[in-house]
Design a protein around this motif. Sequence first.
Motif, short mmCIF file in Angstrom:
data_model
loop_
_atom_site.label_atom_id
_atom_site.label_comp_id
_atom_site.label_asym_id
_atom_site.label_seq_id
_atom_site.Cartn_x
_atom_site.Cartn_y
_atom_site.Cartn_z
N CYS A 31 34.66 82.58 36.76
CA CYS A 31 35.93 83.29 36.88
C CYS A 31 36.95 82.79 35.87
O CYS A 31 37.62 83.59 35.19
CB CYS A 31 36.47 83.18 38.30
SG CYS A 31 36.68 81.48 38.89
N GLU A 32 37.06 81.48 35.74
CA GLU A 32 38.04 80.92 34.81
C GLU A 32 37.68 81.28 33.37
O GLU A 32 38.55 81.58 32.55
CB GLU A 32 38.12 79.41 34.97
CG GLU A 32 39.21 78.76 34.13
CD GLU A 32 39.42 77.29 34.46
OE1 GLU A 32 39.88 76.55 33.56
OE2 GLU A 32 39.15 76.88 35.60
N ILE A 80 43.40 81.73 36.17
CA ILE A 80 42.57 80.96 37.09
C ILE A 80 42.44 79.54 36.57
O ILE A 80 42.24 79.32 35.37
CB ILE A 80 41.18 81.60 37.27
CG1 ILE A 80 41.33 83.01 37.84
CG2 ILE A 80 40.29 80.75 38.17
CD1 ILE A 80 40.03 83.78 37.92
N THR A 81 42.58 78.56 37.45
CA THR A 81 42.46 77.17 37.07
C THR A 81 41.76 76.42 38.19
O THR A 81 41.35 77.02 39.19
CB THR A 81 43.85 76.56 36.75
OG1 THR A 81 43.68 75.25 36.24
CG2 THR A 81 44.72 76.50 38.00
N HIS A 82 41.59 75.12 38.05
CA HIS A 82 40.87 74.35 39.08
C HIS A 82 41.22 72.88 39.01
O HIS A 82 41.73 72.39 38.00
CB HIS A 82 39.36 74.52 38.91
CG HIS A 82 38.81 73.85 37.69
ND1 HIS A 82 38.86 74.41 36.43
CD2 HIS A 82 38.18 72.63 37.52
CE1 HIS A 82 38.30 73.59 35.55
NE2 HIS A 82 37.89 72.51 36.18
N ASP A 122 38.79 91.80 36.03
CA ASP A 122 37.73 91.39 35.10
C ASP A 122 36.85 90.28 35.68
O ASP A 122 35.69 90.13 35.29
CB ASP A 122 38.34 90.91 33.78
CG ASP A 122 38.76 92.06 32.88
OD1 ASP A 122 38.65 93.22 33.32
OD2 ASP A 122 39.22 91.79 31.75
N CYS A 123 37.40 89.49 36.58
CA CYS A 123 36.66 88.34 37.12
C CYS A 123 35.76 88.71 38.29
O CYS A 123 34.93 87.90 38.72
CB CYS A 123 37.63 87.25 37.57
SG CYS A 123 38.77 87.81 38.87
N ALA A 182 32.92 85.06 45.95
CA ALA A 182 34.06 84.26 46.39
C ALA A 182 35.36 84.70 45.76
O ALA A 182 36.44 84.54 46.35
CB ALA A 182 33.80 82.78 46.06
N ILE A 183 35.28 85.29 44.57
CA ILE A 183 36.48 85.67 43.83
C ILE A 183 37.14 86.92 44.40
O ILE A 183 38.31 87.18 44.16
CB ILE A 183 36.12 85.91 42.34
CG1 ILE A 183 37.37 86.03 41.46
CG2 ILE A 183 35.25 87.15 42.19
CD1 ILE A 183 38.07 84.72 41.26
#
Length: 448
Positions: free
Chosen positions: A28-29, A37-39, A56-57, A65-66
Amino acid sequence: MTTTTLIANGILNQHLIDPEICIRCNTCEATCPIDAITHDDTNYVVMADKCNGCMDCISPCPTGAIDNWRKVPAAEPYPIDAQYGWDELPPALSAEQLAAAASDVQDLSQAQAVIAAAAESTGSGTGSSTSTRASASSASSVEQSVQESFRAASFGATVPPWSAAHAYTNLHGPKNPVTATVVGNINCTEAGFDNETHHIVLDFGSMPFPVLEGQSVGIIPPGTDATGRPHVARQYSIASARNGERPGYNNAALTVKRVTADHEGRPVRGVASNYLCDLKVGDTVQVIGPFGHSFLMPNHPRSHIVMICTGTGSAPMRAMTEWRRRLRKSGKFDGGKLMLFFGARTPQELPYFGPLQSLPKDFIDNNFAFSRVPGQPRRYVQDAMRERAADLAALLRDENTHIFVCGLKSMEEGVVLALRDVIVQAGMDWDGVAARLKQQGRLHLETY
């Protein structure tokens, strides 16, 4: 589309990631075109001030999960710091709670300002939101424009080849994993301990666990992390053919590199990789999945497969090659060409190097690239691709050709640029060819 389009009557339809089924694969990121999106070490999260709902993700996520959303007061979106601490998604707010919240926001501009302010206070550690604030310098804007001028990830397909077999996904989640038994574990490189890669075979017994070449599974390491939480699953691509590493048995193989250092060379002990590499025959592991619905091989006659990989990115390529080898041996399938570009630092670190060399030359066209051989110039897979430009161009003119790229994220841009150069130098239109490759599910990028 902007964040304000996700707000109506003071209510924000906030995009969230489900931490229970996320396998932290970074898809996703890597896919998000606006860096929304970050983590951290625990969770992947979506920044409310940046997400524009472009979707798009959604398709590339292997687990789903997204694809989660919560209606929340626009003035009070879930902040990033809160999302980092989640073990599961919060319950949806009731209609009464939302109705009460709606009256607190007078207009969309006010809601947008509140979201930006919330991000200002909680997102300083992400390094992403600061570059999008109104006060960003013109130099930063120019730099961002240059970076976005060629996004390799945007060329990857999110649909499978038309002739791909049906993929089963998400049969087993973290709450109902499958117990598999280790029936094989060998080092498939000639490298020493610090650079060894293992070929691990897992048997699922009588539990159905159908997997296809190109799919992946999640392995749950035992124990807890530094915060006392159970370890989250780590993703590994399947390295065996659809009918098992041992044909006719309910088993599958993985390719696992023992991690002893991070990307900067600092000593670190990979939790899952060392656990897996140290397993003995007879040990059991907890497996979830399978995952993946688009990175799948074509199955129609005379379909050509170009495989480009580095390191353990060879796992799906081995699976595809092995399935084609078995079909060829049966004499019941008229297969097209197989062309492999495989990179590693040295021959000793390249998984399956010996077996690959023993395959018939009329079955697979092998091209190796090594970047750390003493006394020799550094050579990468994109260099090998350019050297074989004429042969690659001939394949790319054929719409039966499918391209699969798997390996470290750092290789992605170089590979796609090399493809572009091959196509342009052959007199073809890059934009047209690239669009068809994506739309027809013929160029797949899986990097990490």
